[in-house]
Structures are given as structure tokens and as C-alpha cells.
Design an enzyme around this catalytic site. Structure first.
Site, PDB file in Angstrom:
ATOM      1  CB  VAL A 107     -26.068  26.671 -15.147  1.00  0.00           C
ATOM      2  CG1 VAL A 107     -26.701  25.816 -16.251  1.00  0.00           C
ATOM      3  CG2 VAL A 107     -24.773  26.490 -14.995  1.00  0.00           C
ATOM      4  CG  ASP A 108     -21.931  30.970 -16.445  1.00  0.00           C
ATOM      5  OD1 ASP A 108     -22.581  32.116 -16.912  1.00  0.00           O
ATOM      6  OD2 ASP A 108     -20.998  30.744 -16.779  1.00  0.00           O
ATOM      7  CG  HIS A 123     -29.353  23.264 -19.884  1.00  0.00           C
ATOM      8  ND1 HIS A 123     -27.621  22.695 -20.999  1.00  0.00           N
ATOM      9  CD2 HIS A 123     -30.078  22.366 -21.273  1.00  0.00           C
ATOM     10  CE1 HIS A 123     -27.888  22.358 -21.893  1.00  0.00           C
ATOM     11  NE2 HIS A 123     -29.413  22.021 -22.187  1.00  0.00           N
ATOM     12  CB  CYS A 151     -42.770  19.073   0.827  1.00  0.00           C
ATOM     13  SG  CYS A 151     -41.209  19.499  -0.175  1.00  0.00           S
TER      14      CYS A 151
HETATM   15  C1  BJW Z   1     -14.711  28.403 -26.947  1.00  0.00           C
HETATM   16  C2  BJW Z   1     -13.740  28.431 -26.198  1.00  0.00           C
HETATM   17  C3  BJW Z   1     -13.315  30.022 -26.677  1.00  0.00           C
HETATM   18  C4  BJW Z   1     -13.266  26.367 -25.298  1.00  0.00           C
HETATM   19  N1  BJW Z   1     -14.521  30.470 -27.414  1.00  0.00           N
HETATM   20  N2  BJW Z   1     -15.316  28.538 -27.807  1.00  0.00           N
HETATM   21  C5  BJW Z   1     -31.728  14.125 -29.556  1.00  0.00           C
HETATM   22  C6  BJW Z   1     -29.876  12.896 -30.263  1.00  0.00           C
HETATM   23  C7  BJW Z   1     -29.426  12.428 -29.273  1.00  0.00           C
HETATM   24  C8  BJW Z   1     -29.469  11.984 -27.771  1.00  0.00           C
HETATM   25  C9  BJW Z   1     -30.740  13.070 -26.674  1.00  0.00           C
HETATM   26  C10 BJW Z   1     -31.862  13.512 -27.782  1.00  0.00           C
HETATM   27  N3  BJW Z   1     -32.743  14.385 -27.416  1.00  0.00           N
HETATM   28  C11 BJW Z   1     -31.895  14.473 -26.171  1.00  0.00           C
HETATM   29  C12 BJW Z   1     -31.447  13.429 -26.155  1.00  0.00           C
HETATM   30  C13 BJW Z   1     -30.466  13.055 -24.404  1.00  0.00           C
HETATM   31  C14 BJW Z   1     -30.061  14.117 -23.992  1.00  0.00           C
HETATM   32  C15 BJW Z   1     -29.052  14.129 -25.267  1.00  0.00           C
HETATM   33  O1  BJW Z   1     -28.331  15.116 -25.773  1.00  0.00           O
HETATM   34  N4  BJW Z   1     -27.818  14.028 -24.933  1.00  0.00           N
HETATM   35  C16 BJW Z   1     -26.349  13.581 -25.764  1.00  0.00           C
HETATM   36  C17 BJW Z   1     -25.147  13.830 -24.919  1.00  0.00           C
HETATM   37  C18 BJW Z   1     -26.177  12.258 -26.655  1.00  0.00           C
HETATM   38  N5  BJW Z   1     -31.028  14.815 -23.762  1.00  0.00           N
HETATM   39  C19 BJW Z   1     -31.207  15.430 -22.308  1.00  0.00           C
HETATM   40  O2  BJW Z   1     -31.205  14.518 -21.420  1.00  0.00           O
HETATM   41  C20 BJW Z   1     -32.006  16.539 -21.972  1.00  0.00           C
HETATM   42  N6  BJW Z   1     -33.096  16.190 -22.097  1.00  0.00           N
HETATM   43  C21 BJW Z   1     -34.245  16.414 -23.106  1.00  0.00           C
HETATM   44  O3  BJW Z   1     -33.769  15.997 -23.671  1.00  0.00           O
HETATM   45  O4  BJW Z   1     -35.576  15.887 -22.401  1.00  0.00           O
HETATM   46  C22 BJW Z   1     -36.345  15.035 -22.995  1.00  0.00           C
HETATM   47  C23 BJW Z   1     -37.391  15.420 -22.231  1.00  0.00           C
HETATM   48  C24 BJW Z   1     -38.541  15.759 -22.898  1.00  0.00           C
HETATM   49  C25 BJW Z   1     -39.909  14.802 -22.513  1.00  0.00           C
HETATM   50  C26 BJW Z   1     -40.074  14.942 -20.374  1.00  0.00           C
HETATM   51  C27 BJW Z   1     -38.265  14.242 -20.007  1.00  0.00           C
HETATM   52  C28 BJW Z   1     -37.480  14.488 -21.072  1.00  0.00           C
HETATM   53  C29 BJW Z   1     -31.081  17.559 -21.288  1.00  0.00           C
HETATM   54  C30 BJW Z   1     -29.459  17.512 -21.558  1.00  0.00           C
HETATM   55  C31 BJW Z   1     -29.117  18.703 -20.295  1.00  0.00           C
HETATM   56  C32 BJW Z   1     -27.478  18.851 -19.897  1.00  0.00           C
HETATM   57  N7  BJW Z   1     -27.210  19.071 -18.920  1.00  0.00           N
HETATM   58  C33 BJW Z   1     -25.938  19.778 -18.659  1.00  0.00           C
HETATM   59  C34 BJW Z   1     -25.417  19.936 -17.164  1.00  0.00           C
HETATM   60  C35 BJW Z   1     -26.300  20.842 -16.422  1.00  0.00           C
HETATM   61  C36 BJW Z   1     -26.183  21.191 -15.660  1.00  0.00           C
HETATM   62  C37 BJW Z   1     -25.082  21.004 -14.638  1.00  0.00           C
HETATM   63  O5  BJW Z   1     -24.692  22.716 -15.277  1.00  0.00           O
HETATM   64  O6  BJW Z   1     -24.220  20.360 -13.835  1.00  0.00           O
HETATM   65  O7  BJW Z   1     -26.033  21.382 -19.568  1.00  0.00           O
HETATM   66  S1  BJW Z   1     -24.924  18.593 -19.414  1.00  0.00           S
HETATM   67  C38 BJW Z   1     -24.050  20.098 -20.276  1.00  0.00           C
HETATM   68  O8  BJW Z   1     -23.565  19.705 -21.299  1.00  0.00           O
HETATM   69  C39 BJW Z   1     -24.083  21.259 -19.577  1.00  0.00           C
HETATM   70  C40 BJW Z   1     -24.594  22.218 -20.560  1.00  0.00           C
HETATM   71  O9  BJW Z   1     -25.354  23.375 -21.430  1.00  0.00           O
HETATM   72  C41 BJW Z   1     -24.763  21.024 -22.001  1.00  0.00           C
HETATM   73  C42 BJW Z   1     -23.686  21.073 -23.213  1.00  0.00           C
HETATM   74  O10 BJW Z   1     -22.126  21.194 -23.393  1.00  0.00           O
HETATM   75  P1  BJW Z   1     -21.210  22.693 -24.301  1.00  0.00           P
HETATM   76  O11 BJW Z   1     -21.884  24.217 -23.528  1.00  0.00           O
HETATM   77  O12 BJW Z   1     -21.293  22.165 -25.108  1.00  0.00           O
HETATM   78  O13 BJW Z   1     -19.992  23.230 -23.392  1.00  0.00           O
HETATM   79  P2  BJW Z   1     -18.864  21.494 -24.496  1.00  0.00           P
HETATM   80  O14 BJW Z   1     -17.925  21.351 -22.788  1.00  0.00           O
HETATM   81  O15 BJW Z   1     -19.075  20.294 -24.725  1.00  0.00           O
HETATM   82  O16 BJW Z   1     -18.014  22.340 -25.351  1.00  0.00           O
HETATM   83  C43 BJW Z   1     -17.150  23.591 -24.881  1.00  0.00           C
HETATM   84  C44 BJW Z   1     -16.907  23.879 -26.352  1.00  0.00           C
HETATM   85  O17 BJW Z   1     -16.246  24.834 -26.352  1.00  0.00           O
HETATM   86  C45 BJW Z   1     -16.072  23.265 -26.914  1.00  0.00           C
HETATM   87  O18 BJW Z   1     -16.049  23.142 -28.692  1.00  0.00           O
HETATM   88  C46 BJW Z   1     -14.676  23.606 -27.404  1.00  0.00           C
HETATM   89  O19 BJW Z   1     -13.607  23.995 -28.774  1.00  0.00           O
HETATM   90  C47 BJW Z   1     -15.573  24.869 -26.988  1.00  0.00           C
HETATM   91  N8  BJW Z   1     -14.547  26.282 -26.651  1.00  0.00           N
HETATM   92  N9  BJW Z   1     -13.054  27.484 -25.119  1.00  0.00           N
HETATM   93  C48 BJW Z   1     -15.889  29.633 -28.312  1.00  0.00           C
HETATM   94  N10 BJW Z   1     -12.084  30.503 -25.659  1.00  0.00           N
END
Ligand code: BJW
Length: 244
Positions: A107-108, A123, A151
């Protein structure tokens, strides 16, 4: 960590022959710019705060001032950062393809700052303010908890919280791009959060060559190639390999 990476020749060939490329990025791509990731020990944002206490609508409604404080802290931190060589290499990669889609969970805004054009912010946008009642064009103020001028409801950051749907157009365009691509690169994501984490499987099911780039690979069975290393090192190497 070695200062050069081995890019598999078969991957270089696949990228040279590809017409359609889709990239999914996560927090790891911005780590080398100084943006903390979400789930890593020591630096991970989640190490200090539990996600459920910050990134859900319930948490926001329970304590909007606390949640806003966290987001303001992150806005200030991110505003001081710049794209790193990984972001810049992805912008360069886009120039090689007519059909190139970059889906970012970040989101950056750093991909846009690096010059990437076809970016889907899956996201949302850390710097956007939106009204919880859905008013168009809300004007933010400097209150601890800003209110919508139309609102009177709370404003909130324009990001997607847990339990919230991905904006329809972003989900549709990303799924389409994953389904039709010849090569999909998944970079710097722990692949724990859905539906973003499902895009690589979708690409593979539809015949794409799938690639993971991560210093700590996730072990996802859908990947044809796994390159273990930081994106700021690997992606420029990938571009060099394509140019040779
Ligand atoms: C390097 C490195 C270097 C380090 N080079 N790499 C199916 C199964 C199970 C659960 C669910 C499912 N479907 C939905 C769900 C529920 C839920 C979910 O997934 N939960 C799981 C945790 C179990 N999902 C949701 O709720 C989503 N919504 C949804 O599905 O809605 C359905 C719906 C339909 C209709 C009506 C209503 C609902 C929404 C998900 C929202 C996620 N939001 C966040 C916060 C965003 C806001 C904010 O920034 O504050 O998004 S959570 C957070 O995680 C953020 C990220 O985008 C997201 C992913 O994280 P990311 O990018 O993978 O980061 P990290 O830290 O996890 O990993 C970093 C990686 O980098 C590591 O692997 C390192 O090794 C690597 N790394 N240095 C390259 N130099």
C-alpha cells in the site's frame, strides 16, 4: 548472502518467449527500501501489534484513535522511503511486454514511484482517506479521528482490512491477468493472505510458468522455479540475464 544470483537458463528462455507477464509483489519487495514487512521476526509490524487489534473494522470501531495513530506512524515512515533496485527492475521489465500486469499487495505507492504503469493496488493505498459510510470525495482534517465533511462519519485509511472484500475491479483484473499470463513472478510475499495468495495457483492451473523470488521461499508446490534471495539483488540480475 552472495552478491550475485544464478538465474536458471530455462527461466530466462521462458521470459524471452513470453508475451504476457503477471507479477505479484508483497511486503518483501519494499523491505530494502526500509518499509517493515508484516510477519517477520524483529522487524515485522505484527511483532509489535497483533493484526486483529489493528487491521479490522471491528478493531477500528473499538478504538479508532489507536488505529489512526498506527496508520499515521506508517504514513510518516513510508513517506521517507524511496523505490529500491527491485522496484526499478520491475518498471524496466514492464517495458519489454505489451501485456504486463503488476499486482501489488503493498500500500506504499513505491511501484508507481519507480515508474511501473499497469499497477493494481490489491490491498488499497496507505495514503488515501475514505469515509466509512462510503461518501465520495471525503476531505480529511487534522483531527485525531478525522471525520467526513459530508456525513460526519469517521474517515479511515483506504486499505483492505481482514474480512473485507478486495475491490471488485482489482480482483477481476488481477484474476484475469493471472489466468492469461505465460509467466507469473511472485516476489516478496509470505503467501499467507488470500485471495492474493491464490493468484499463483490460478496462473499455474492455466499453464503459466510460475516463479517465486524470496530469501525465505514459502515452499508453495505451484512454483516451477524458486530463486532464494532478496528482490533488490535478484530482479536486476534477471534483467541483466534477459539482456545478454
Ligand atoms: C523478501 C525480502 C527481500 C523479506 N526481498 N522478499 C482462504 C483461506 C483462508 C483464509 C482466507 C481465505 N480467503 C480469505 C481468507 C481470510 C483472510 C486471510 O487470508 N486470512 C489468512 C491470514 C488466513 N483474507 C481476507 O480477509 C481478505 N478478504 C477477503 O477475502 O474477503 C472476502 C469477502 C468477500 C466478500 C465480502 C466480504 C469479504 C482481505 C485481506 C486483507 C489483507 N490486509 C493486509 C493489511 C492491509 C492494510 C495495511 O497495510 O495496513 O494486507 S494484512 C497484510 O498481509 C497486508 C499485506 O498486503 C498482506 C500480505 O503480506 P505479505 O505482503 O505477504 O507480507 P509478509 O510480511 O507476510 O511477508 C513478507 C515476505 O517477504 C516474507 O516471505 C519474507 O521472507 C520476504 N522478504 N525480505 C524479497 N529483501
Amino acid at each position: 548472502m552472495s552478491d550475485s544470483a544464478e538465474i536458471p537458463e530455462a527461466l530466462v528462455k521462458a521470459l524471452r518467449e513470453a508475451s504476457r507477464v503477471c507479477v505479484l509483489t508483497g511486503a518483501g519487495v519494499s523491505a530494502e527500501s526500509g518499509v517493515p514487512t508484516f510477519r517477520e521476526a524483529q522487524t515485522g509490524l505484527w511483532e509489535q501489534y497483533r493484526p486483529e487489534s489493528l487491521a479490522t473494522m471491528d478493531a477500528f470501531l473499538a478504538d479508532p484513535a489507536f488505529v489512526w495513530k498506527w496508520y499515521r506512524w506508517r504514513r510518516e515512515l513510508v513517506a521517507k522511503t524511496e523505490p529500491n533496485p527491485g522496484h526499478l527492475a520491475l518498471a524496466e521489465l514492464e517495458e519489454r511486454y505489451e501485456d504486463f500486469t503488476l499486482v501489488t499487495q503493498n500500500v506504499d505507492r513505491l511501484h508507481r514511484a519507480a515508474g511501473s504503469r499497469n499497477v493494481i493496488e490489491f490491498h488499497g493505498d496507505l495514503f488515501a482517506d475514505i469515509c466509512i459510510a462510503g461518501c465520495a470525495d471525503p476531505a480529511a482534517n487534522d483531527d485525531e479521528i478525522p471525520f467526513c465533511n459530508h456525513c460526519g462519519n469517521f474517515l479511515r485509511p483506504g486499505v483492505v482490512w481482514f474480512g473485507e472484500a478486495i475491490p471488485q475491479e482489482a480482483l477481476y483484473r488481477s484474476s484475469e491477468a493471472a489466468e492469461r499470463c505465460d509467466v507469473m513472478l511472485c516476489i516478496g510475499t509470505s503467501s499467507q493472505v488470500y485471495p492474493a495468495a491464490g493468484l499463483s495457483g490460478l496462473a499455474r492451473q492455466n499453464g503459466a510458468v510460475t516463479v517465486e523470488i524470496n530469501p525465505e521461499p514459502t515452499g508453495g508446490p505451484e512454483f516451477n522455479f524458486v530463486i532464494a534471495g532478496p528482490s533488490g539483488l535478484i530482479l536486476p540480475e534477471l534483467i541483466s540475464s534477459l539482456e545478454q
